[in-house]
Write a protein that holds these residues in place. Structure first.
Motif, mmCIF file in Angstrom:
data_model
loop_
_atom_site.group_PDB
_atom_site.id
_atom_site.type_symbol
_atom_site.label_atom_id
_atom_site.label_comp_id
_atom_site.label_asym_id
_atom_site.label_seq_id
_atom_site.Cartn_x
_atom_site.Cartn_y
_atom_site.Cartn_z
ATOM 1 N N LYS A 15 0.801 -1.241 -0.077
ATOM 2 C CA LYS A 15 0.031 -0.239 0.011
ATOM 3 C C LYS A 15 0.874 1.224 -0.189
ATOM 4 N N TYR A 45 -10.689 -3.686 4.568
ATOM 5 C CA TYR A 45 -11.486 -4.901 4.585
ATOM 6 C C TYR A 45 -11.270 -5.991 5.248
ATOM 7 N N LYS A 46 -9.949 -6.199 5.430
ATOM 8 C CA LYS A 46 -9.404 -7.782 5.868
ATOM 9 C C LYS A 46 -9.950 -7.841 7.324
ATOM 10 N N LYS A 97 -15.381 1.410 3.739
ATOM 11 C CA LYS A 97 -14.388 2.421 3.194
ATOM 12 C C LYS A 97 -14.988 3.699 2.611
ATOM 13 N N ASP A 101 -6.606 -5.453 12.830
ATOM 14 C CA ASP A 101 -6.211 -5.632 11.447
ATOM 15 C C ASP A 101 -5.259 -6.756 11.232
ATOM 16 N N ASP A 102 -4.928 -7.037 10.048
ATOM 17 C CA ASP A 102 -4.021 -7.887 9.747
ATOM 18 C C ASP A 102 -2.547 -7.603 9.909
ATOM 19 N N VAL A 103 -2.035 -6.606 9.160
ATOM 20 C CA VAL A 103 -0.617 -6.169 9.425
ATOM 21 C C VAL A 103 -0.378 -4.886 9.654
ATOM 22 N N THR A 162 2.612 -1.993 8.478
ATOM 23 C CA THR A 162 3.710 -1.907 7.748
ATOM 24 C C THR A 162 4.393 -0.588 8.050
ATOM 25 N N THR A 163 3.771 0.517 7.436
ATOM 26 C CA THR A 163 4.185 1.811 7.984
ATOM 27 C C THR A 163 3.320 2.402 8.972
ATOM 28 N N GLY A 164 2.317 1.927 9.376
ATOM 29 C CA GLY A 164 1.259 2.560 10.158
ATOM 30 C C GLY A 164 0.523 3.724 9.870
ATOM 31 N N ILE A 165 0.427 4.041 8.678
ATOM 32 C CA ILE A 165 -0.160 5.014 7.981
ATOM 33 C C ILE A 165 -1.805 4.978 8.188
ATOM 34 N N THR A 166 -2.357 3.525 7.715
ATOM 35 C CA THR A 166 -3.442 3.154 7.990
ATOM 36 C C THR A 166 -4.001 3.308 9.255
HETATM 37 O O1 LIG Z 1 0.836 0.032 7.574
HETATM 38 P P1 LIG Z 1 0.495 0.581 6.307
HETATM 39 O O2 LIG Z 1 1.637 0.776 5.516
HETATM 40 O O3 LIG Z 1 -0.517 1.452 6.366
HETATM 41 O O4 LIG Z 1 -0.111 -0.936 5.514
HETATM 42 C C1 LIG Z 1 -0.828 -1.937 6.407
HETATM 43 C C2 LIG Z 1 -2.112 -1.613 5.952
HETATM 44 O O5 LIG Z 1 -2.321 -2.155 4.357
HETATM 45 C C3 LIG Z 1 -3.180 -3.067 4.067
HETATM 46 O O6 LIG Z 1 -4.578 -2.348 3.840
HETATM 47 P P2 LIG Z 1 -5.319 -2.146 2.505
HETATM 48 O O7 LIG Z 1 -6.184 -0.979 2.773
HETATM 49 O O8 LIG Z 1 -4.512 -2.455 1.464
HETATM 50 O O9 LIG Z 1 -6.410 -3.361 2.897
HETATM 51 P P3 LIG Z 1 -7.539 -4.276 2.558
HETATM 52 O O10 LIG Z 1 -6.867 -5.087 1.631
HETATM 53 O O11 LIG Z 1 -7.845 -4.675 3.728
HETATM 54 O O12 LIG Z 1 -8.436 -3.227 1.931
HETATM 55 C C4 LIG Z 1 -3.340 -3.764 5.018
HETATM 56 O O13 LIG Z 1 -4.539 -4.450 5.547
HETATM 57 C C5 LIG Z 1 -3.242 -2.893 6.255
HETATM 58 O O14 LIG Z 1 -4.155 -2.379 6.971
#
Ligand SMILES: O=P(O)(O)OC[C@H]1O[C@H](OP(=O)(O)OP(=O)(O)O)[C@H](O)[C@@H]1O
Ligand SMILES: O=C(O)c1cc(=O)[nH]c(=O)[nH]1
Length: 213
Positions: free
Chosen positions: A26, A72-73, A100, A124-126, A128-132
Motif C-alpha cells: 500500500k 476490508y480484511k 471504506k 487488522d491483519d498487518v 507496515t508503515t502505520g499510516i492506515t
Molecule cells: O501500515 P500501512 O503501510 O498503512 O499498511 C498496512 C495496511 O495495508 C493493508 O491495507 P489495505 O487498505 O490494502 O487493506 P484491505 O486489503 O484490507 O483493503 C493492510 O490490511 C493494512 O491495513
C-alpha cells in the motif's frame, strides 16, 4: 516464541497466507514477502484464524469495550474472533467494522455493528508503515471512543515514513498498546530452521536493511 505462535506460523505457511515473490505494498514499497489473510476461503480456516486472534487478546489481559475491525480484511477477522470468543471462551464483547465509503442511503454512515464507545481495540491483519492506523484513529475519534489497543497478526517491524507515524509513535501519542500474534523476527526465526528457505531469507534480509526498524 510461545507454542501457539509457532502453530500460527505453521498455519500461515500451510495455508499460503505468507507468500514469497515480488509484491507492491500500500505504501509503494516493494516487498519480497506478503502476508495475505485474504487467501483464506473457508469457514474452517477462518475459525482457526479467529482462535489465534482470540488467544492473543486473552493472553494480553487487556480490557476493552468494543472490537473494531478495519475494512476490508479486518472485517472477517473481527467477526471470526468474536464468534470464537463467545463460543469457546464465553466472552461477549461488542464488535463493529467500517465501510471504506460512506453509505448515503438506508441506515447510512460508515459503521456496521456496535457503536464505537469507550475503550476500543482495533483489529487488522498487518502493520507496515502505520499510516492506515493513523487514518483509522480519525474514525474512532469522531465517536465518543478512544483507541486503547491494536491487535494485528503480523508486525512487519518496518520503520515509517516520518517519525510521528511509527509504532512507538502510535503507542506514545495515543497511550495505546499494540500487540501482534507474530513479528517478522518470529517468522525469520522459524524460517531459519526450514529447508529451502535460504533464498527467501536472503531477500527478506536485504528488505530489512532498507526498511527494518
Ligand atoms: O501500515 P500501512 O503501510 O498503512 O499498511 C498496512 C495496511 O495495508 C493493508 O491495507 P489495505 O487498505 O490494502 O487493506 P484491505 O486489503 O484490507 O483493503 C493492510 O490490511 C493494512 O491495513
Ligand atoms: O503493507 C501492505 O500493504 C501489506 C503488507 C502485507 O504483508 N500484507 C498486506 O495485506 N498488506
Amino acid at each position: 516464541m510461545k507454542e501457539w505462535q509457532y502453530k500460527f506460523i505453521e498455519f500461515t505457511l500451510k495455508k499460503q497466507i505468507i507468500k514469497f515473490g515480488n509484491f507492491t505494498l500500500k505504501s509503494g514499497r516493494k516487498s519480497p514477502y506478503f502476508f495475505d489473510i485474504g487467501s483464506l476461503s473457508n469457514g474452517y480456516d477462518l475459525s482457526k484464524l479467529g482462535c489465534f486472534y482470540a488467544q492473543a487478546l486473552i493472553d494480553s489481559g487487556i480490557k476493552i469495550d468494543v472490537l473494531f475491525g478495519l475494512a476490508y480484511k479486518g472485517i472477517p477477522i473481527v467477526t471470526a474472533m468474536s464468534i470464537i470468543l463467545a463460543r469457546n471462551h464465553n466472552i461477549k464483547i461488542p464488535f463493529c467494522f467500517n465501510r471504506k465509503e460512506i453509505k448515503g442511503y438506508g441506515e447510512g454512515g460508515v459503521l456496521i455493528g456496535s457503536n464505537l464507545y469507550g475503550k476500543v481495540m482495533l483489529i487488522d491483519d498487518v502493520i507496515t508503515t502505520g499510516i492506515t492506523i493513523y487514518e483509522s484513529i480519525k474514525i474512532i475519534n469522531s465517536y465518543e471512543a478512544n483507541l486503547t489497543s491494536i491487535l494485528i497478526a503480523l508486525d512487519r517491524e518496518e520503520h515509517k515514513f516520518t517519525k510521528t507515524n511509527d509504532i512507538k509513535g502510535i503507542e506514545n501519542d495515543y497511550q495505546c498498546k499494540i500487540i501482534s500474534i507474530i513479528s517478522l523476527s518470529n517468522l525469520i526465526e522459524y524460517l531459519k530452521k526450514e529447508p529451502n528457505m535460504s533464498n527467501n531469507l536472503k531477500h527478506i534480509y536485504s528488505y530489512q536493511d532498507k526498511y527494518g526498524t
